[in-house]
Scaffold this motif. Structure first.
Motif, mmCIF file in Angstrom:
data_model
loop_
_atom_site.group_PDB
_atom_site.id
_atom_site.type_symbol
_atom_site.label_atom_id
_atom_site.label_comp_id
_atom_site.label_asym_id
_atom_site.label_seq_id
_atom_site.Cartn_x
_atom_site.Cartn_y
_atom_site.Cartn_z
ATOM 1 N N GLY A 122 0.797 -1.217 0.000
ATOM 2 C CA GLY A 122 0.000 0.000 0.000
ATOM 3 C C GLY A 122 0.828 1.264 0.000
ATOM 4 N N SER A 123 2.149 1.127 0.062
ATOM 5 C CA SER A 123 2.995 2.316 0.114
ATOM 6 C C SER A 123 2.910 3.124 -1.185
ATOM 7 N N SER A 124 2.803 2.431 -2.327
ATOM 8 C CA SER A 124 2.718 3.131 -3.610
ATOM 9 C C SER A 124 1.410 3.909 -3.715
ATOM 10 N N ALA A 125 0.298 3.248 -3.384
ATOM 11 C CA ALA A 125 -1.005 3.917 -3.442
ATOM 12 C C ALA A 125 -1.055 5.090 -2.482
ATOM 13 N N ASN A 126 -0.476 4.918 -1.311
ATOM 14 C CA ASN A 126 -0.477 6.004 -0.327
ATOM 15 C C ASN A 126 0.297 7.213 -0.839
ATOM 16 N N LYS A 127 1.436 6.970 -1.503
ATOM 17 C CA LYS A 127 2.241 8.085 -2.011
ATOM 18 C C LYS A 127 1.522 8.800 -3.149
ATOM 19 N N ILE A 128 0.829 8.048 -3.992
ATOM 20 C CA ILE A 128 0.132 8.638 -5.133
ATOM 21 C C ILE A 128 -1.064 9.472 -4.690
ATOM 22 N N TYR A 129 -1.835 8.972 -3.711
ATOM 23 C CA TYR A 129 -3.126 9.570 -3.410
ATOM 24 C C TYR A 129 -3.182 10.309 -2.068
ATOM 25 N N TYR A 130 -2.509 9.801 -1.024
ATOM 26 C CA TYR A 130 -2.819 10.273 0.318
ATOM 27 C C TYR A 130 -1.640 10.829 1.103
ATOM 28 N N SER A 131 -0.457 10.887 0.527
ATOM 29 C CA SER A 131 0.714 11.251 1.329
ATOM 30 C C SER A 131 0.683 12.697 1.829
ATOM 31 N N ASP A 132 -0.136 13.550 1.217
ATOM 32 C CA ASP A 132 -0.229 14.942 1.671
ATOM 33 C C ASP A 132 -1.252 15.132 2.789
ATOM 34 N N LEU A 133 -1.980 14.077 3.120
ATOM 35 C CA LEU A 133 -2.993 14.163 4.173
ATOM 36 C C LEU A 133 -2.404 13.787 5.522
ATOM 37 N N PRO A 134 -3.017 14.222 6.625
ATOM 38 C CA PRO A 134 -2.610 13.743 7.943
ATOM 39 C C PRO A 134 -2.701 12.212 7.987
ATOM 40 N N TRP A 135 -1.775 11.592 8.708
ATOM 41 C CA TRP A 135 -1.674 10.128 8.701
ATOM 42 C C TRP A 135 -2.992 9.426 9.001
ATOM 43 N N PRO A 136 -3.736 9.791 10.050
ATOM 44 C CA PRO A 136 -4.972 9.044 10.319
ATOM 45 C C PRO A 136 -5.973 9.119 9.165
ATOM 46 N N ILE A 137 -6.121 10.312 8.568
ATOM 47 C CA ILE A 137 -7.082 10.479 7.479
ATOM 48 C C ILE A 137 -6.644 9.668 6.262
ATOM 49 N N GLY A 138 -5.369 9.794 5.902
ATOM 50 C CA GLY A 138 -4.860 9.071 4.742
ATOM 51 C C GLY A 138 -4.966 7.572 4.907
ATOM 52 N N ARG A 139 -4.663 7.094 6.117
ATOM 53 C CA ARG A 139 -4.694 5.649 6.353
ATOM 54 C C ARG A 139 -6.116 5.111 6.275
ATOM 55 N N ILE A 140 -7.052 5.853 6.799
ATOM 56 C CA ILE A 140 -8.448 5.411 6.774
ATOM 57 C C ILE A 140 -8.989 5.403 5.349
ATOM 58 N N LEU A 141 -8.670 6.447 4.578
ATOM 59 C CA LEU A 141 -9.110 6.484 3.192
ATOM 60 C C LEU A 141 -8.494 5.331 2.393
ATOM 61 N N TYR A 142 -7.245 4.995 2.721
ATOM 62 C CA TYR A 142 -6.605 3.855 2.055
ATOM 63 C C TYR A 142 -7.328 2.555 2.390
ATOM 64 N N TRP A 143 -7.601 2.332 3.662
ATOM 65 C CA TRP A 143 -8.312 1.102 4.055
ATOM 66 C C TRP A 143 -9.688 1.030 3.411
ATOM 67 N N LYS A 144 -10.354 2.180 3.348
ATOM 68 C CA LYS A 144 -11.691 2.215 2.753
ATOM 69 C C LYS A 144 -11.631 1.819 1.278
ATOM 70 N N LYS A 145 -10.649 2.355 0.562
ATOM 71 C CA LYS A 145 -10.493 2.018 -0.852
ATOM 72 C C LYS A 145 -10.093 0.557 -1.024
ATOM 73 N N ALA A 146 -9.192 0.062 -0.185
ATOM 74 C CA ALA A 146 -8.764 -1.335 -0.269
ATOM 75 C C ALA A 146 -9.947 -2.281 -0.058
ATOM 76 N N LEU A 147 -10.802 -1.967 0.896
ATOM 77 C CA LEU A 147 -11.987 -2.788 1.129
ATOM 78 C C LEU A 147 -12.932 -2.742 -0.066
ATOM 79 N N TRP A 148 -13.053 -1.553 -0.667
ATOM 80 C CA TRP A 148 -13.908 -1.422 -1.854
ATOM 81 C C TRP A 148 -13.385 -2.293 -2.996
#
Length: 329
Positions: A122-148
């Motif tokens: 998930g490190s690649s997806a996090n860098k592309i989409y969420y790395s500029d967000l605060p860690w808790p927000i980015g991590r939750i959005l990543y988990w939400k997308k992964a579940l989807w």
């Protein structure tokens, strides 16, 4: 804003997700739109949209007073064909056209989506989409997308291994078919660029630049030398050299061998770094750190509750525990 050309670009602007991995944008959909415009030789400005990283409207293309969004029914590529010129004119009626388009937009798109959000860490997806967000927000959005993504492919604990084999198997079959179709040509059809070249090149460049060397999809792709050579030749035409880092890899080299060689190599002028000794923490510092952890956890729980209430997830939603995600990661 990164300017692509001269004064004629003022009316054309492609808005994408941020630059990363030595690419103009790390997002596959954004990159395919960028490459389409490059292949069309249309002057345009490139702008980056740092907000709403999970928005399906990005990328979007502004020309004059008109805006074409990615989430429109026909998609960004079809909108670009309408607005700036149809690269596919005269070749979209060829016998293999539709079958190739299906391979690219289903089997290969699904494989890259799976690899970004589930197959790798998930490190690649996090860098592309969420790395500029605060860690808790980015991590939750990543988990939400992964579940989807897992729901989309019907993946559960019981069938995860079988589904993964199916996804990788279909992608490998698609690579075989594309290698046969390409042969010695410079492009997929009639030796001329098309929208399918833009889609595939974006797919391939994200695999080669963004995925880790341990990625199964990346390893499988590198075994198809015809496709690797094709991407390498096109890369110099569509990606600005200044956008690439100095350590841009040779696509012909095996990633594992180059990695191991670089790790085993040392320079005579380099000196080993010594870590400074850490001072023992006082009782007050330990208390502060412990309270800070509690505060972060409380923030995380609050965000989870907020997103759960806002999304109104039903009974059919997967539980995080069911798919093996650990909040301690």
């Amino acid at each position: 804003m990164a300017t692509e050309a001269n004064e004629s670009t003022q009316m054309n602007t492609l808005v994408v997700r941020k630059r990363c991995f030595g690419l103009p944008t790390g997002c596959p959909q954004c990159l395919s739109a960028y490459i389409f415009l490059k292949l069309s030789q249309v002057p345009f400005n490139l702008d980056y949209h740092p907000n709403y990283p999970d928005s399906d409207q990005i990328p979007y293309f502004e020309t004059g007073d008109c805006v074409a969004y990615n989430n429109e029914k026909e998609g960004i590529i079809e909108s670009l064909k309408r607005d700036v010129g149809d690269l596919d004119s005269g070749i979209s009626s060829l016998p293999d056209w539709m079958a190739t388009k299906v391979l690219l937009t289903t089997w290969l798109a699904d494989a890259l989506e799976y690899e970004l959000w589930v197959g790798c860490s998930g490190s690649s997806a996090n860098k592309i989409y969420y790395s500029d967000l605060p860690w808790p927000i980015g991590r939750i959005l990543y988990w939400k997308k992964a579940l989807w993504v897992m729901q989309k492919h019907g993946i559960s604990k019981e069938n995860a291994e079988k589904k993964e084999e199916e996804i990788y198997g279909r992608a490998n079959s698609a690579y075989d078919a594309l290698s046969t179709l390409l042969g010695e040509q410079n492009y997929l059809f009639e030796n001329r660029p098309s929208s399918l070249d833009a889609i595939f090149l974006a797919h391939a460049l994200v695999i080669l630049r963004a995925l880790p060397e341990s990625s199964i999809l990346r390893v499988n792709f590198l075994e198809h030398t015809i496709l690797v050579k094709y991407v390498q030749q096109c890369n110099t035409k569509i990606i600005e050299t200044s956008a690439l880092p100095s350590n841009y890899p040779d696509f012909h080299a095996e990633p594992s061998s180059s990695s191991s060689a670089s790790k085993g190599r040392s320079t005579s002028g380099s000196k080993p770094k010594t870590k400074p000794k850490r001072k023992p923490q006082t009782k007050e510092e330990k208390t502060f750190r412990r309270r800070a952890k509690y505060f972060v956890v409380a923030q995380l729980v609050a965000v989870i509750l907020f997103l759960s209430i806002r999304s109104g997830s039903g009974d059919d939603a997967l539980e995080l525990d069911d798919v093996g995600y650990d909040f301690d990661e």
